[in-house]
Design a protein around this motif. Structure first.
Motif, PDB file in Angstrom:
ATOM      1  N   GLY A  41       0.764  -1.227   0.000  1.00 48.73           N
ATOM      2  CA  GLY A  41       0.000   0.000   0.000  1.00 48.73           C
ATOM      3  C   GLY A  41       0.802   1.288   0.000  1.00 48.73           C
ATOM      4  O   GLY A  41       0.234   2.364   0.130  1.00 48.73           O
ATOM      5  N   TRP A  42       2.112   1.182  -0.158  1.00 52.92           N
ATOM      6  CA  TRP A  42       2.929   2.393  -0.211  1.00 52.92           C
ATOM      7  C   TRP A  42       2.663   3.103  -1.535  1.00 52.92           C
ATOM      8  O   TRP A  42       2.579   2.458  -2.582  1.00 52.92           O
ATOM      9  N   PRO A  43       2.549   4.418  -1.528  1.00 52.77           N
ATOM     10  CA  PRO A  43       2.261   5.138  -2.781  1.00 52.77           C
ATOM     11  C   PRO A  43       3.462   5.135  -3.723  1.00 52.77           C
ATOM     12  O   PRO A  43       4.606   5.247  -3.296  1.00 52.77           O
ATOM     13  N   TRP A  44       3.184   5.012  -5.016  1.00 47.41           N
ATOM     14  CA  TRP A  44       4.239   4.963  -6.028  1.00 47.41           C
ATOM     15  C   TRP A  44       5.019   6.255  -6.113  1.00 47.41           C
ATOM     16  O   TRP A  44       6.184   6.253  -6.471  1.00 47.41           O
ATOM     17  N   ASP A  45       4.360   7.350  -5.821  1.00 50.93           N
ATOM     18  CA  ASP A  45       5.021   8.648  -5.952  1.00 50.93           C
ATOM     19  C   ASP A  45       5.611   9.144  -4.639  1.00 50.93           C
ATOM     20  O   ASP A  45       6.055  10.271  -4.544  1.00 50.93           O
ATOM     21  N   GLY A  46       5.631   8.281  -3.629  1.00 46.13           N
ATOM     22  CA  GLY A  46       6.223   8.655  -2.347  1.00 46.13           C
ATOM     23  C   GLY A  46       7.731   8.489  -2.362  1.00 46.13           C
ATOM     24  O   GLY A  46       8.287   7.664  -3.089  1.00 46.13           O
ATOM     25  N   GLY A  47       8.409   9.256  -1.572  1.00 43.80           N
ATOM     26  CA  GLY A  47       9.863   9.178  -1.527  1.00 43.80           C
ATOM     27  C   GLY A  47      10.381   7.976  -0.776  1.00 43.80           C
ATOM     28  O   GLY A  47      11.459   7.461  -1.086  1.00 43.80           O
ATOM     29  N   TRP A  48       9.620   7.506   0.213  1.00 39.69           N
ATOM     30  CA  TRP A  48      10.106   6.397   1.028  1.00 39.69           C
ATOM     31  C   TRP A  48      10.206   5.093   0.256  1.00 39.69           C
ATOM     32  O   TRP A  48      11.118   4.299   0.487  1.00 39.69           O
ATOM     33  N   ILE A  49       9.308   4.857  -0.667  1.00 36.18           N
ATOM     34  CA  ILE A  49       9.371   3.617  -1.438  1.00 36.18           C
ATOM     35  C   ILE A  49      10.630   3.575  -2.298  1.00 36.18           C
ATOM     36  O   ILE A  49      11.258   2.528  -2.454  1.00 36.18           O
ATOM     37  N   TRP A  50      11.011   4.738  -2.828  1.00 39.01           N
ATOM     38  CA  TRP A  50      12.249   4.827  -3.599  1.00 39.01           C
ATOM     39  C   TRP A  50      13.454   4.590  -2.694  1.00 39.01           C
ATOM     40  O   TRP A  50      14.355   3.815  -3.036  1.00 39.01           O
ATOM     41  N   ALA A  51      13.472   5.253  -1.566  1.00 38.91           N
ATOM     42  CA  ALA A  51      14.608   5.144  -0.650  1.00 38.91           C
ATOM     43  C   ALA A  51      14.785   3.712  -0.161  1.00 38.91           C
ATOM     44  O   ALA A  51      15.898   3.166  -0.198  1.00 38.91           O
ATOM     45  N   VAL A  52      13.707   3.098   0.292  1.00 41.37           N
ATOM     46  CA  VAL A  52      13.801   1.739   0.832  1.00 41.37           C
ATOM     47  C   VAL A  52      14.228   0.755  -0.258  1.00 41.37           C
ATOM     48  O   VAL A  52      15.094  -0.106  -0.028  1.00 41.37           O
ATOM     49  N   SER A  53      13.649   0.868  -1.442  1.00 38.40           N
ATOM     50  CA  SER A  53      13.982  -0.055  -2.533  1.00 38.40           C
ATOM     51  C   SER A  53      15.444   0.059  -2.946  1.00 38.40           C
ATOM     52  O   SER A  53      16.138  -0.951  -3.109  1.00 38.40           O
ATOM     53  N   LEU A  54      15.924   1.278  -3.105  1.00 37.33           N
ATOM     54  CA  LEU A  54      17.292   1.461  -3.577  1.00 37.33           C
ATOM     55  C   LEU A  54      18.326   1.182  -2.490  1.00 37.33           C
ATOM     56  O   LEU A  54      19.394   0.623  -2.774  1.00 37.33           O
ATOM     57  N   VAL A  55      18.020   1.533  -1.254  1.00 36.16           N
ATOM     58  CA  VAL A  55      18.951   1.216  -0.161  1.00 36.16           C
ATOM     59  C   VAL A  55      19.032  -0.293   0.043  1.00 36.16           C
ATOM     60  O   VAL A  55      20.125  -0.845   0.231  1.00 36.16           O
ATOM     61  N   ALA A  56      17.892  -0.979  -0.029  1.00 35.91           N
ATOM     62  CA  ALA A  56      17.898  -2.441   0.109  1.00 35.91           C
ATOM     63  C   ALA A  56      18.716  -3.082  -1.001  1.00 35.91           C
ATOM     64  O   ALA A  56      19.481  -4.027  -0.753  1.00 35.91           O
ATOM     65  N   SER A  57      18.592  -2.569  -2.224  1.00 29.76           N
ATOM     66  CA  SER A  57      19.378  -3.151  -3.322  1.00 29.76           C
ATOM     67  C   SER A  57      20.869  -2.922  -3.107  1.00 29.76           C
ATOM     68  O   SER A  57      21.678  -3.803  -3.398  1.00 29.76           O
ATOM     69  N   GLY A  58      21.243  -1.773  -2.580  1.00 33.75           N
ATOM     70  CA  GLY A  58      22.651  -1.515  -2.296  1.00 33.75           C
ATOM     71  C   GLY A  58      23.196  -2.404  -1.199  1.00 33.75           C
ATOM     72  O   GLY A  58      24.309  -2.946  -1.316  1.00 33.75           O
ATOM     73  N   ILE A  59      22.439  -2.579  -0.144  1.00 35.71           N
ATOM     74  CA  ILE A  59      22.881  -3.430   0.970  1.00 35.71           C
ATOM     75  C   ILE A  59      23.059  -4.870   0.512  1.00 35.71           C
ATOM     76  O   ILE A  59      24.072  -5.521   0.805  1.00 35.71           O
TER      77      ILE A  59
END
Length: 95
Positions: A51-69
């Protein structure tokens, strides 16, 4: 469309991780970028289903940080295992 950008972002993060970490000679060129892209897309889809919004900043941050880790962790783990395996093989071959 956003999923495409997340996959590309994960791919870029994976490329940065691959060429920034020291054991890049122990695995293939596409492994770490592919892992990072897959993780970014899976996390993105899971968060959109949550249910996280597609245009929210947190979904981008979490997805990209998780991929980096995960990219860094896979690079370190694969590199260590490969070096240990190479050492064992050298001993077995009598070198």
């Amino acid at each position: 469309m956003e999923l495409l950008f997340v996959v590309l972002g994960g791919l870029v993060i994976g490329l940065i991780a691959r060429y920034s970490l020291p054991r890049r000679s122990t695995h293939g060129e596409a492994l770490i970028p592919a892992v990072a892209a897959i993780v970014a897309s899976v996390v993105w889809v899971a968060l959109t289903w949550a249910g996280w919004p597609w245009d929210g900043g947190w979904i981008w941050a979490v997805s990209l940080v998780a991929s980096g880790i995960v990219a860094v962790a896979v690079d370190i783990l694969v590199g260590r295992r490969r070096e240990e395996g190479d050492r064992r093989m050298l001993v077995e071959l009598g070198g």
